[in-house]
Design a protein around this motif. Sequence first.
Motif, short mmCIF file in Angstrom:
data_model
loop_
_atom_site.label_atom_id
_atom_site.label_comp_id
_atom_site.label_asym_id
_atom_site.label_seq_id
_atom_site.Cartn_x
_atom_site.Cartn_y
_atom_site.Cartn_z
N GLU A 1 45.71 49.26 34.52
CA GLU A 1 46.35 49.81 33.32
C GLU A 1 45.56 49.47 32.06
OE1 GLU A 1 50.91 50.19 34.86
OE2 GLU A 1 50.44 48.43 33.66
N TYR A 2 44.93 48.32 32.03
CA TYR A 2 44.06 47.97 30.91
C TYR A 2 42.91 48.97 30.83
CZ TYR A 2 41.06 45.32 27.78
OH TYR A 2 40.26 44.95 26.72
N VAL A 3 42.29 49.25 31.96
CA VAL A 3 41.18 50.21 32.00
C VAL A 3 41.66 51.59 31.53
CG1 VAL A 3 39.55 51.45 33.49
CG2 VAL A 3 39.91 48.99 33.80
N LEU A 4 42.79 52.03 32.04
CA LEU A 4 43.32 53.34 31.63
C LEU A 4 43.60 53.39 30.14
CD1 LEU A 4 45.71 54.05 34.63
CD2 LEU A 4 43.56 55.27 34.10
N SER A 5 44.12 52.30 29.57
CA SER A 5 44.44 52.29 28.14
C SER A 5 43.17 52.36 27.28
CB SER A 5 45.27 51.07 27.77
OG SER A 5 44.49 49.89 27.82
N LYS A 6 42.09 51.80 27.77
CA LYS A 6 40.82 51.86 27.04
C LYS A 6 40.10 53.18 27.27
CE LYS A 6 41.11 47.82 25.23
NZ LYS A 6 41.38 47.70 23.80
N ARG A 7 40.17 53.68 28.47
CA ARG A 7 39.47 54.92 28.84
C ARG A 7 40.16 56.16 28.27
NH1 ARG A 7 36.99 58.84 30.03
NH2 ARG A 7 35.94 59.40 31.95
N THR B 1 42.49 47.12 46.65
CA THR B 1 41.96 48.38 47.21
C THR B 1 42.72 49.58 46.66
OG1 THR B 1 41.30 47.24 49.24
CG2 THR B 1 41.52 49.64 49.35
N ASP B 2 44.05 49.52 46.76
CA ASP B 2 44.86 50.66 46.31
C ASP B 2 44.70 50.91 44.82
OD1 ASP B 2 45.73 50.79 48.93
OD2 ASP B 2 47.70 49.89 48.52
N ALA B 3 44.78 49.85 44.02
CA ALA B 3 44.65 50.01 42.57
C ALA B 3 43.30 50.59 42.20
CB ALA B 3 44.88 48.67 41.87
N ALA B 4 42.25 50.08 42.82
CA ALA B 4 40.90 50.55 42.50
C ALA B 4 40.67 51.99 42.94
CB ALA B 4 39.86 49.62 43.12
N GLU B 5 41.18 52.36 44.09
CA GLU B 5 41.01 53.74 44.55
C GLU B 5 41.75 54.73 43.65
OE1 GLU B 5 42.08 53.66 48.73
OE2 GLU B 5 40.03 53.08 49.28
N ILE B 6 42.98 54.39 43.29
CA ILE B 6 43.74 55.25 42.38
C ILE B 6 43.02 55.35 41.03
CG2 ILE B 6 45.90 55.55 41.10
CD1 ILE B 6 47.26 53.94 43.44
N LEU B 7 42.59 54.20 40.51
CA LEU B 7 41.93 54.14 39.21
C LEU B 7 40.64 54.95 39.21
CD1 LEU B 7 41.77 53.04 36.33
CD2 LEU B 7 40.75 50.95 37.29
N GLU B 8 39.85 54.79 40.25
CA GLU B 8 38.58 55.52 40.30
C GLU B 8 38.81 57.03 40.31
OE1 GLU B 8 34.17 55.28 42.21
OE2 GLU B 8 35.71 53.95 42.98
N ARG B 9 39.77 57.46 41.05
CA ARG B 9 40.09 58.90 41.07
C ARG B 9 40.58 59.37 39.70
NH1 ARG B 9 44.07 58.89 44.03
NH2 ARG B 9 45.57 59.52 42.52
N MET B 10 41.46 58.59 39.07
CA MET B 10 41.99 58.99 37.76
C MET B 10 40.89 59.04 36.70
SD MET B 10 45.70 57.09 37.65
CE MET B 10 46.36 58.02 36.25
#
Length: 123
Positions: A59-65, A110-119
């Motif tokens: 969520e931190y990455v998403l908020s910055k990206r 694994t799950d968080a990173a895979e979802i994040l990478e796709r998003m």
Amino acid sequence: MAEKANKAVENHKNFYSCSAAVLSAFADEAGLGEQEAKTVAAPFAGGRMGKCGAVLAAEYVLSKRFPDSADSKCAAFEKEFTDMNRSLMCRELKGALTGAPLRSCRGCVTDAAEILERMCSED
């Protein structure tokens, strides 16, 4: 598994916390260096803020990206992660109250990173 998700899992195998594993793998997406990412991730580790540390790092990455759509991106992330794992809460995922874990820490990374990478690649 995609490149950054694989890096997050490798980080976790190398004894990074759940949050540091994810945030370090996606440091560039958040405008951070890898060491800085580990420092930023420290308060998220081990469910110290309630939610899974891997979730908080994502969520931190998403908020910055995606600063203009962070709320909707984080909501979509949380829904997908919860659909996969039945919870966002570290203690529930680890089975701290029930003795029946829903997902391992490595699995959450694994799950968080895979979802994040796709998003992050969908923009």
